[in-house]
Design a protein around this motif. Structure first.
Motif, short mmCIF file in Angstrom:
data_model
loop_
_atom_site.label_atom_id
_atom_site.label_comp_id
_atom_site.label_asym_id
_atom_site.label_seq_id
_atom_site.Cartn_x
_atom_site.Cartn_y
_atom_site.Cartn_z
N PRO A 115 -6.53 12.97 -7.62
CA PRO A 115 -6.70 11.33 -7.32
C PRO A 115 -5.56 11.25 -6.43
O PRO A 115 -5.55 11.08 -5.68
CB PRO A 115 -5.99 10.95 -8.43
CG PRO A 115 -5.74 11.83 -9.62
CD PRO A 115 -6.61 13.64 -8.85
N THR A 116 -4.51 12.13 -6.35
CA THR A 116 -3.06 11.83 -5.30
C THR A 116 -3.61 12.33 -4.29
O THR A 116 -2.94 11.15 -3.35
CB THR A 116 -1.96 12.62 -5.70
OG1 THR A 116 -1.66 12.55 -7.83
CG2 THR A 116 -0.36 11.97 -5.69
N ALA A 149 1.44 3.90 -3.09
CA ALA A 149 1.54 5.46 -2.91
C ALA A 149 2.10 6.16 -3.23
O ALA A 149 2.31 7.08 -3.39
CB ALA A 149 0.67 5.50 -0.73
N TYR A 195 -5.78 9.24 -3.19
CA TYR A 195 -5.34 8.40 -2.83
C TYR A 195 -3.91 8.03 -2.27
O TYR A 195 -4.04 7.22 -1.39
CB TYR A 195 -4.84 7.70 -4.07
CG TYR A 195 -4.37 5.66 -4.50
CD1 TYR A 195 -4.92 4.74 -4.79
CD2 TYR A 195 -3.00 5.58 -4.45
CE1 TYR A 195 -4.33 4.12 -4.35
CE2 TYR A 195 -2.16 4.77 -4.95
CZ TYR A 195 -3.04 3.35 -4.56
OH TYR A 195 -2.22 2.59 -5.15
N SER A 196 -2.77 9.37 -2.21
CA SER A 196 -1.66 9.09 -1.33
C SER A 196 -1.87 9.01 -0.57
O SER A 196 -1.26 9.24 0.98
CB SER A 196 -0.42 9.54 -2.09
OG SER A 196 -0.61 8.53 -3.11
N ARG A 223 1.03 -1.08 -0.20
CA ARG A 223 0.08 0.42 -0.13
C ARG A 223 0.67 1.35 0.24
O ARG A 223 0.45 2.39 -0.85
CB ARG A 223 -0.60 -0.03 1.35
CG ARG A 223 -2.64 0.68 1.35
CD ARG A 223 -3.04 -0.31 2.90
NE ARG A 223 -2.35 0.50 3.74
CZ ARG A 223 -3.22 1.50 3.62
NH1 ARG A 223 -3.79 2.02 3.71
NH2 ARG A 223 -2.60 2.06 4.88
N ARG A 253 -4.46 9.75 1.68
CA ARG A 253 -5.60 8.65 2.41
C ARG A 253 -4.47 8.29 3.54
O ARG A 253 -5.13 8.21 4.78
CB ARG A 253 -6.12 7.76 1.34
CG ARG A 253 -7.11 7.73 2.26
CD ARG A 253 -7.79 6.73 1.48
NE ARG A 253 -7.40 4.88 1.49
CZ ARG A 253 -7.55 4.11 0.41
NH1 ARG A 253 -7.88 4.08 0.09
NH2 ARG A 253 -6.24 3.16 1.01
#
Lengths: 46, 744
Positions: B154-155, B114, B158-159, B110, B161
């Motif tokens: 989106p980064t 990320a 996604y990252s 994960r 989070r």
């Protein structure tokens, strides 16, 4: 301005391809054994 | 199971043990993972893979050199391939590894994904931002901002989070940690930039917010990799607890069952070299047992029917029949686990230095931003400018350097210790180690090696020693193993036949003579007139060639290590479960006056709690089952690799080499690391002292923010790398390398 319209998508596209390639190699377990990979290249009967 | 297979497996127990440690895949395919710590080169990979793939039923085999594990997929149901024996024959000691594969490192995957996404977005946004800084105007600038925003959204989702989830968790429990200001800064930078882009404003901070994520993720990933590596190394150590036991069924037959299914009243057979799986009473058989793991007693004890045995005791000489008087869940081991859990409370209350820093930091930063907002509104009355400036303050103070300050140093420290054979299981352990003023040592297995070692080697002729070592190589008795380890090479064995006489010793034939190695009364029986010799002897046709004396020896550098600790002003004391004479002798050898003997596990915990309640910070070094509760009660704890499984799990550090120097070394590295951490934190504060006024006055542009953040992060990382290395590498020979050298 015209050059930008071509160049920016190209630059981002290449980056995205590299990212995709990395994620694929990660998923297919190519980073599971980095020490082993370094040694296996020297084994000639695999 | 066929009868033949049944007999075969119950005789050794190993086939059944393999079955218990395997996981079924589909179509009757089984997967077994073995940890093989001695695999270390390309040639090893080939040797192991070739030998195993040649076995019947083996489908495929893969050696993983990084984790030192071998994964075998095999078929054959009740007749498992002799994996362990094959590896033993090749000279690699192996142990089964039965944690399910699924629980392999998902977190790392994960984090890396990320990190990859953040890296991709950060580089592209930086490319666009560089164009803006170098003068893109009008439509081009707007286009670049929009593209940056499209990449950043989106980064962040996604990252980012990873930070958001942790921050939310902290807030939900009414705490704050470093992830709270990070999440807030990143999110607000993004929101402000979106607003600026939509309204066609000047400044967008997409680059700052994504680069920040990228930097922080690097730190977090490295931190995780280092800890996981240490954990893998510790998990690879052979487990000492029994996995299963041979039970006598009511019809007289035997079966191999998992420890958990043993009930009170079951009759069990414990073979020589095996550990007693549960508490019980011996009903048949005479033997010797080693209870050093359980009570700390270093000398083997003789047992006879009627003797009460605790789980975890090692059976040395002969197989005995045991009547279980407790199930596994009520045995000595389980009692230790309960004591440990009770003792662990103090550990959980410890707050990591990064969190303490964040606790001071967050309110200050947030108050500054709020004050900036108020001040600007009062002075200018311009809402847009006021909010922009307040957010700029949050962005510039976003604790990038602070977020890296602690983990970077701990990664470097863990790496240095790893090279010296010390595994750091948790970075918090390094922090707790800095304030230590009292060191509590266990004796057996900690200050001493814990296995019998030949003490009179210089009195024995070299050829007799070689002979005895060659014979001993055929046995698994701890004394034999220790003798076999002294052999210059295994090829020198000229014997026609070697057999083990259970409970007495080894017998070998060579050139018409009978050699015996073992108990003196048995080995010398041909000549009764000779003077009685006690202990272990080597005889040729009844004539004594050599006497061997064994005793538990101090670990290498024990005295020097303890002197170093005392020189640093620490109080060192020893708590042992052994009897007075043995403890006093060791205490004298290492120059300790402060020791206690006959201490029970509960007393150890109480002694440590008492020290802690008088304000002392206690480091516990111990290895046995009886030390495990004390290991979790102490402020911080270190265990040797030979420690009992639960002891290793309870300890913050595990040292892999024999030398006790690992203890002062670990403390030294922890102290150095503590100093660097304080420097890094001071630097982060100094950085803010300069950057905050600039931000409050409204002079921060995206370029200034990007440069300031990158510089501070790089400075912190560079400072962390200054941690001094450990010079004494390769000075001590550990057991594994000795064995490998002997095999070549």
């Amino acid at each position: 301005m015209n050059s930008i319209i071509i160049l920016i998508p190209v630059a981002m596209g290449l980056g995205a391809v590299a990212l995709g390639a990395f994620l694929w190699s990660l998923r297919s377990g190519q980073y599971e054994d980095l020490d082993g990979a370094a040694e296996r290249i020297l084994l000639d009967d695999n | 199971m066929t009868d033949a297979a049944m007999d075969q497996t119950t005789l050794s127990g190993t086939g059944s043990e393999l079955l218990l440690a395997s996981q079924p895949l589909k179509d009757g395919l089984m997967r077994t993972e073995l940890s093989v710590p001695d695999v270390h080169c390309g040639a090893c990979i080939r040797r192991v893979e070739k030998a195993i793939v040649a076995l019947d039923g083996v489908q495929d085999v893969r050696v993983n050199l990084s984790t030192r594990r071998v994964t075998v997929n095999w078929r054959g149901g009740d007749n498992p391939p002799p994996l362990k024996n094959t590896l033993d024959r090749l000279g690699y000691s192996a142990s089964y590894f039965d944690e399910p594969r699924e629980d392999k490192d998902k977190e790392l995957g994960r984090l890396i994904r990320a990190l990859a996404v953040a890296g991709f977005a950060a580089s592209n946004i930086m490319m666009l931002s560089a164009s803006v800084w170098s003068g893109a105007e009008g439509d081009a600038k707007l286009l670049f901002h929009w593209l940056s925003g499209l990449l950043a959204l989106p980064t962040l989702a996604y990252s980012g989070r990873i930070f958001f989830v942790s921050a939310l968790n902290a807030l939900r429990h009414g705490r704050t940690n470093m992830d709270v200001p990070i999440s807030l800064g990143v999110t607000l930078a993004f929101c402000l930039s979106v607003y600026e882009t939509v309204t066609g404003g000047h400044h967008a901070y997409f680059d700052a917010s994504v680069t920040l994520l990228f930097f922080l993720l690097i730190g977090r990933t490295l931190d995780h990799v280092m800890r996981e590596r240490a954990r893998t190394a510790v998990r690879n150590l052979a487990r000492l607890e029994a996995r299963g036991a041979t039970r006598i069924r009511s019809d007289g037959g035997t079966e191999y069952v998992p420890v958990a299914s043993i009930a009170v009243g079951d009759t069990l057979i414990v073979s020589a070299g095996g550990r007693f799986p549960v508490d019980g009473v011996v009903v048949a058989g005479n033997s010797e047992v080693d209870s050093s793991m359980v009570t700390g007693e270093s000398d083997p004890q003789e047992i006879a029917p009627g003797a009460v045995i605790k789980a975890g005791t090692l059976n040395l000489a002969e197989s005995v029949t045991l009547k279980a008087n407790a199930a596994a869940a009520d045995s000595f081991l389980a009692e230790m686990v309960r004591l440990m859990e009770a003792a662990e409370g103090g550990r959980a209350r410890y707050r990591r230095i990064a969190d303490r820093a964040a606790q001071l930091y967050s309110p200050v930063v947030h108050l500054t931003a709020a004050a900036t907002l108020l001040g600007w509104i009062l002075i200018t009355g311009d809402w847009h400018a006021s909010i922009s400036t307040a957010i700029a303050v949050l962005i510039i103070t976003c604790p990038c350097a602070l977020g890296l300050a602690v983990p970077m140093v701990q990664i470097v420290a863990a790496r240095r210790l790893f090279e010296s054979g010390v595994m750091v299981k948790d970075g918090a352990g390094l922090e707790r180690l800095t304030g230590i003023d009292t060191v509590v040592l266990d004796k057996t297995g900690t200050v001493t090696v814990g296995v019998p070692q030949l003490s009179n080697a210089d009195e024995i002729a070299a050829e007799h020693l070689a002979l005895a070592a060659a014979m001993a190589a055929h046995s698994s008795h701890p004394i034999s193993r220790s003798l076999a380890g002294l052999a210059p090479s295994f090829s020198a064995a000229p014997f026609a036949r070697v057999s083990e006489v259970s409970g007495f010793g080894l017998e070998a034939e060579a050139e018409g003579s009978v050699y015996r190695l073992g108990r003196s009364s048995w080995a010398m029986e041909a000549r009764t007139g000779e003077q009685a010799v006690r202990g272990t002897v080597l005889t040729c046709d009844g004539t004594v060639l050599a006497e061997f004396r064994f005793e538990d020896r101090l670990r290498p550098d024990a005295r020097a290590a303890i002197d170093t600790l005392k020189d640093r002003g620490l109080t060192v004391l020893m708590l042992s479960g052994d009897h007075e004479v043995a403890v006093a002798r060791v205490a004298q050898d290492i120059g300790l006056t402060d020791y206690r003997f006959g201490v029970s596990p509960r007393d150890k915990v109480e002694a440590i709690e008492k020290l802690k309640s008088t304000g002392h910070k206690v480091l516990m070094v111990g290895d046995g089952l009886n030390d495990a509760p004390a290991l979790s009660a102490a402020t911080v704890s270190i265990a040797p690799a030979s420690a009992a499984d639960i002891g290793r799990n309870a300890a913050d550090f595990v040292f892999m080499r024999n030398s006790l120097n690992a203890v002062p070394l670990t403390m030294q590295v922890a102290t150095d690391a503590g100093r660097l951490i304080r420097q890094n934190l001071a630097f982060a504060v100094a950085y803010n002292a300069v950057a905050v006024p600039i931000a409050v006055l409204g002079y921060v542009t995206p370029l200034v923010a990007a440069v300031a953040m990158s510089l501070s992060s790089v400075a912190v990382v560079a400072n962390s790398l200054r941690l001094p290395g450990t010079a004494s590498r390769g000075r001590f020979i550990d057991l594994t390398s000795f064995k490998q050298a002997a095999l070549k």
